[in-house]
Scaffold this active site. Sequence first.
Site, mmCIF file in Angstrom:
data_model
loop_
_atom_site.group_PDB
_atom_site.id
_atom_site.type_symbol
_atom_site.label_atom_id
_atom_site.label_comp_id
_atom_site.label_asym_id
_atom_site.label_seq_id
_atom_site.Cartn_x
_atom_site.Cartn_y
_atom_site.Cartn_z
ATOM 1 N N TYR A 1 -1.935 -1.471 10.580
ATOM 2 C CA TYR A 1 -2.085 -1.703 9.140
ATOM 3 C C TYR A 1 -0.897 -1.114 8.381
ATOM 4 O O TYR A 1 -0.271 -1.775 7.556
ATOM 5 C CB TYR A 1 -3.394 -1.100 8.648
ATOM 6 C CG TYR A 1 -3.590 -1.233 7.151
ATOM 7 C CD1 TYR A 1 -4.096 -2.405 6.607
ATOM 8 C CD2 TYR A 1 -3.275 -0.182 6.290
ATOM 9 C CE1 TYR A 1 -4.279 -2.532 5.236
ATOM 10 C CE2 TYR A 1 -3.452 -0.305 4.915
ATOM 11 C CZ TYR A 1 -3.954 -1.486 4.400
ATOM 12 O OH TYR A 1 -4.121 -1.602 3.037
ATOM 13 N N SER B 1 0.857 -1.189 0.000
ATOM 14 C CA SER B 1 0.000 0.000 0.000
ATOM 15 C C SER B 1 0.891 1.236 0.000
ATOM 16 O O SER B 1 2.057 1.183 0.414
ATOM 17 C CB SER B 1 -0.884 0.001 1.261
ATOM 18 O OG SER B 1 -1.507 1.255 1.444
#
Length: 258
Positions: A153, A140
């Site tokens: 995360y 990401s």
Amino acid sequence: MHQEFRTALVTGASSGIGEAFAALLAARGTDLVLVARRADLLERLAGRLAERHRVGVQVLPADLTDPAQLERVERKLRGEPVDLLINNAGYGAFGAFAEIPLEDQLKEIDLNVRAVVRLTYAALPSMIERGRGGVLNVASMSAFTPSPGSATYGATKAYVQAFTESLHAELQGKGVHVTALCPGFTRTDETAGPNLLWLRRVDVARAGLEAVAAGRALCVPGGQYKALLPLLRLAPRFLLRSAVNRAWQLAAETKIGD
């Protein structure tokens, strides 16, 4: 060297970017093993792809946070090696770190990190022996920034990006391509087109497949995010922390006000 992949295993394949990976690969004639928790969604997707593209599609339902179910997928990779492994399955628990249940965050680490490492470890030996293959790990853009509001995360995606880039370097010259795909905001359905922030899942999946086939270490899809990446790497960290923290606070305030 640009590689073609005859067989692929895709995790998190029942929806979102994972479903887009499966559809694109099937259209190219790649036989598939589809992994996700929901057997019913996998079966429907497998039926559509097999009928439309005349490829072999196996369904392997598994919750990759469960050690026994993860081991079943590892055995599949060792017993029936594939040309391409796509570690797409991921999970994010969002909110203040101290307020999110610890169990949720540990599951996040299990899925986003432990499963990626174990499946990659299961797939690589046969690829190295054959002198060909690919691993595409979905990270990401949060891998490159502090992530207040999603600290665990962001940390897991930073791990995936660093892990992947290290493997890419280790495996140079062995014919095995390992690539980190680092998308920004991505729509999980196809109800709207791209805009300044949001990418289409099919565009993200296509960019990742092209990158791993071409042997690139890193893929950042979308012109806006490609332009942003050098700024993120060069910006003073204290300024970056301040900016993303303010953005998270504004988002939290907006949510509270709704």
